[in-house]
Design an enzyme around this catalytic site. Structure first.
Site, mmCIF file in Angstrom:
data_model
loop_
_atom_site.group_PDB
_atom_site.id
_atom_site.type_symbol
_atom_site.label_atom_id
_atom_site.label_comp_id
_atom_site.label_asym_id
_atom_site.label_seq_id
_atom_site.Cartn_x
_atom_site.Cartn_y
_atom_site.Cartn_z
ATOM 1 N N ASP A 49 -39.832 -10.919 18.999
ATOM 2 C CA ASP A 49 -39.516 -12.055 19.794
ATOM 3 C C ASP A 49 -40.327 -13.544 20.405
ATOM 4 O O ASP A 49 -41.335 -13.218 20.340
ATOM 5 C CB ASP A 49 -38.361 -11.647 20.991
ATOM 6 C CG ASP A 49 -37.051 -12.726 21.011
ATOM 7 O OD1 ASP A 49 -37.060 -14.024 20.648
ATOM 8 O OD2 ASP A 49 -36.455 -12.120 22.234
ATOM 9 N N LYS A 50 -39.621 -13.984 21.330
ATOM 10 C CA LYS A 50 -39.917 -15.250 21.669
ATOM 11 C C LYS A 50 -39.271 -16.033 22.374
ATOM 12 O O LYS A 50 -38.597 -15.864 22.539
ATOM 13 C CB LYS A 50 -40.716 -16.101 20.313
ATOM 14 C CG LYS A 50 -41.278 -18.023 21.467
ATOM 15 C CD LYS A 50 -39.942 -19.166 20.964
ATOM 16 C CE LYS A 50 -40.548 -19.690 21.991
ATOM 17 N NZ LYS A 50 -39.276 -20.506 22.422
ATOM 18 N N HIS A 51 -40.386 -16.713 23.509
ATOM 19 C CA HIS A 51 -39.685 -17.120 25.080
ATOM 20 C C HIS A 51 -40.459 -17.727 25.325
ATOM 21 O O HIS A 51 -41.633 -18.164 25.204
ATOM 22 C CB HIS A 51 -38.979 -15.696 25.747
ATOM 23 C CG HIS A 51 -38.698 -16.406 26.766
ATOM 24 N ND1 HIS A 51 -37.021 -16.700 26.970
ATOM 25 C CD2 HIS A 51 -38.522 -17.065 28.122
ATOM 26 C CE1 HIS A 51 -36.589 -16.464 27.951
ATOM 27 N NE2 HIS A 51 -37.706 -17.044 29.194
ATOM 28 N N SER A 52 -39.763 -18.756 26.029
ATOM 29 C CA SER A 52 -40.416 -20.082 25.888
ATOM 30 C C SER A 52 -39.719 -19.837 27.718
ATOM 31 O O SER A 52 -38.698 -19.937 28.392
ATOM 32 C CB SER A 52 -40.065 -21.056 25.497
ATOM 33 O OG SER A 52 -39.697 -23.036 26.590
ATOM 34 N N THR A 88 -30.718 -22.451 26.029
ATOM 35 C CA THR A 88 -30.242 -22.143 24.523
ATOM 36 C C THR A 88 -28.735 -22.359 24.461
ATOM 37 O O THR A 88 -28.717 -22.414 23.639
ATOM 38 C CB THR A 88 -31.606 -21.547 23.912
ATOM 39 O OG1 THR A 88 -33.043 -21.516 24.043
ATOM 40 C CG2 THR A 88 -30.971 -21.054 22.771
ATOM 41 N N ARG A 99 -30.788 -18.612 41.232
ATOM 42 C CA ARG A 99 -32.233 -19.748 41.633
ATOM 43 C C ARG A 99 -32.454 -20.874 41.015
ATOM 44 O O ARG A 99 -33.288 -21.796 41.655
ATOM 45 C CB ARG A 99 -33.837 -18.498 40.592
ATOM 46 C CG ARG A 99 -34.363 -17.547 41.079
ATOM 47 C CD ARG A 99 -34.712 -17.096 39.627
ATOM 48 N NE ARG A 99 -36.216 -17.755 39.269
ATOM 49 C CZ ARG A 99 -35.883 -17.672 38.142
ATOM 50 N NH1 ARG A 99 -35.389 -16.963 36.711
ATOM 51 N NH2 ARG A 99 -37.722 -18.071 37.517
ATOM 52 N N SER A 113 -37.624 -11.856 35.401
ATOM 53 C CA SER A 113 -36.749 -12.538 34.366
ATOM 54 C C SER A 113 -36.946 -12.974 33.203
ATOM 55 O O SER A 113 -35.995 -12.466 32.805
ATOM 56 C CB SER A 113 -35.984 -14.123 35.023
ATOM 57 O OG SER A 113 -35.182 -14.983 34.091
ATOM 58 N N LYS A 160 -34.877 -9.051 30.232
ATOM 59 C CA LYS A 160 -34.142 -9.548 29.354
ATOM 60 C C LYS A 160 -35.002 -9.054 28.096
ATOM 61 O O LYS A 160 -34.484 -8.520 27.060
ATOM 62 C CB LYS A 160 -33.949 -10.674 29.346
ATOM 63 C CG LYS A 160 -33.182 -11.298 30.455
ATOM 64 C CD LYS A 160 -32.798 -13.019 29.742
ATOM 65 C CE LYS A 160 -33.349 -14.131 30.166
ATOM 66 N NZ LYS A 160 -33.874 -14.187 31.376
ATOM 67 N N LYS A 161 -36.654 -9.319 27.654
ATOM 68 C CA LYS A 161 -36.690 -9.176 26.636
ATOM 69 C C LYS A 161 -37.300 -7.496 26.906
ATOM 70 O O LYS A 161 -36.838 -7.312 25.301
ATOM 71 C CB LYS A 161 -38.074 -9.792 26.883
ATOM 72 C CG LYS A 161 -37.816 -11.066 27.040
ATOM 73 C CD LYS A 161 -37.170 -12.009 25.144
ATOM 74 C CE LYS A 161 -37.470 -13.360 25.231
ATOM 75 N NZ LYS A 161 -35.998 -13.809 24.749
#
Length: 437
Positions: A80-83, A120, A168, A183, A187-188
């Site tokens: 996966d990827k996260h920004s 997203t 937040r 955070s 999730k990841k």
């Protein structure tokens, strides 16, 4: 220990134990901790920070507040990827299908807009019928059959983070390294990943405006994730202008579809999507050579394979089967679309990127309260990249608005966000640095 005692100790700069953190997060999950106490806890962390062990404990407690997925029945690397969030940052929408078309399984747990940045999930909700909160069975089946699924946090996945995240967003506690780290990673880690690539944004449209702060966040994320057993790297990328040429919800889905159809070739957006895809392939072990990984990602996009994966994902999660071919028939459109015109000739020199993100919210495309309803139609598109030479009267972008008054205000603001200079600006590279364990 009472929740207020945990808040008091952190407010006073003391180091919390793993047990204290676990009990507080358990209270967040079961409702024993009030919204005010969560807000105070977040603000105490914002002011006083957290030691590495505290951040690890917070991350794991939030992960363990719900289910942790396993993917033993899928014979693909789970990646996966996260920004960390930006304006016009819709990379995930295209990257997941590209990576899946290259042979990875991508169970992407995404979020809503946070602060001035777009979410997203908010973008995907512009697609009629798309289920952002599918059942666990549908989520698993989509990842297995299609190769990727982009969804939100279900009630069973890191529920403590879901509650803290919303608080937040409206209490000015977004830009805290420990809170961002916990955070993202809760999730990841709950998604059962084997590898993770992080996009840490820096610039006037990012939560981290300083390069040193961005590197601190990147190292925190990489260190905590690798310590939790997920192979992780981070790319620090520029966010001094919108990444896509659109900022909003439906307009970014339209941009995504145009991208997958090959209509955004040569853009910053294409360079970053392909760079992240190659990074995912190498980090997951699917490819050992970066050159081959680059070529594989480019082929998945150019061949239409990534577009096919996106269409199948949308349909599997309840959306139309022909979203690629007939996007205009499905995506909501604003009743007022107005051009924004250059007032003089010259070069687009800088961009107030955060201002663009806030302007989208003011148009109704984001939230100022957790329960606000989003107008998915509004936003900006046809945004020109910095460094573009324009003549007086040229279009530098368009406003999509619910009424003429909103359109007029937003057009004036957008023009002011893009000052025009006589000389071309010096632009930073797309990727500033890479952080690994």
């Amino acid at each position: 220990m009472l929740p207020q005692e945990t808040v008091r100790r952190k407010r006073s700069g003391e180091t919390l134990t793993s047990d204290e953190i676990a009990r507080f997060i358990a209270g967040v999950t079961d409702g024993g901790v009030s919204e005010g106490q969560v807000a105070a806890f977040a603000m105490a962390i914002w002011f006083n920070g957290m030691a590495r062990d505290e951040t690890v404990a917070l991350t794991l407690a939030m992960r363990d507040s719900g289910d942790v997925l396993a993917w033993s029945d899928i014979d693909r690397p789970i990646a996966d990827k996260h920004s960390t969030g930006g304006v016009g940052d819709n990379v995930s929408l295209m990257l997941a299908p590209v990576a899946a078309a290259c042979g990875l399984a991508v169970p992407m747990i995404s979020g809503r807009g946070l602060g001035h940045t777009g979410g997203t999930l908010d973008k995907l909700e512009a697609i009629p019928g798309y289920t952002i909160m599918p059942s666990a069975d549908l989520f698993r089946r989509t990842v297995k059959d299609v190769g990727c699924a982009i969804i939100g946090q279900t009630a069973d996945l890191a529920p403590a983070d879901k509650r803290i995240y919303a608080i937040r967003d409206v209490t000015a506690t977004v830009d805290s390294v420990p809170l961002i780290t916990a955070s993202i990673l809760s999730k990841k880690l709950a998604a059962g990943l084997q590898s993770l690539v992080l996009d840490v944004k820096v610039g006037n449209g990012a939560f981290m405006t300083d390069a040193a702060e961005a590197e601190t966040l990147a190292r925190s994320l990489v260190e905590v994730a690798n310590g939790a057993g997920v192979k992780t790297s981070a790319l620090i990328t520029d966010m001094n202008q919108p990444l896509a040429d659109a900022a909003g919800n439906a307009v970014e889905i339209a941009n995504c579809i145009a991208f997958l159809k090959g209509e955004k070739a040569g853009t910053r957006l294409e360079r970053l999507v392909l760079a992240f895809a190659a990074e995912m392939l190498v980090l997951s072990g699917a490819e050992t050579d970066r050159v081959r990984a680059d070529a594989k990602a480019a082929k998945a996009l150019a061949s239409g394979a990534a577009a096919d994966v996106f269409a199948r994902m949308v349909h599997a999660l309840g959306g139309p089967s022909d979203i690629i071919e007939n996007a205009d028939a499905y995506l909501p459109s604003a009743p007022v679309i107005r051009q924004v015109i250059a007032a003089q000739s010259g070069y687009l020199s800088v961009c107030d990127t955060r201002g663009v993100g806030l302007a989208v919210i003011e148009l109704g495309g984001g939230r100022s309260r957790p329960d606000d309803t989003i107008d998915h139609r509004v936003g900006f598109d046809r945004l020109l990249p910095l460094g573009t030479r324009v003549e007086k009267g040229d279009e530098i972008g368009r406003v999509h608005a619910a009424n003429t008054e909103d359109a007029g205000r937003a057009a004036q603001r957008l023009a002011a966000f893009y000052p025009i200079a006589p000389e071309a600006p010096a632009l930073p590279p797309d990727i500033l640095t890479r952080i690994s364990a």
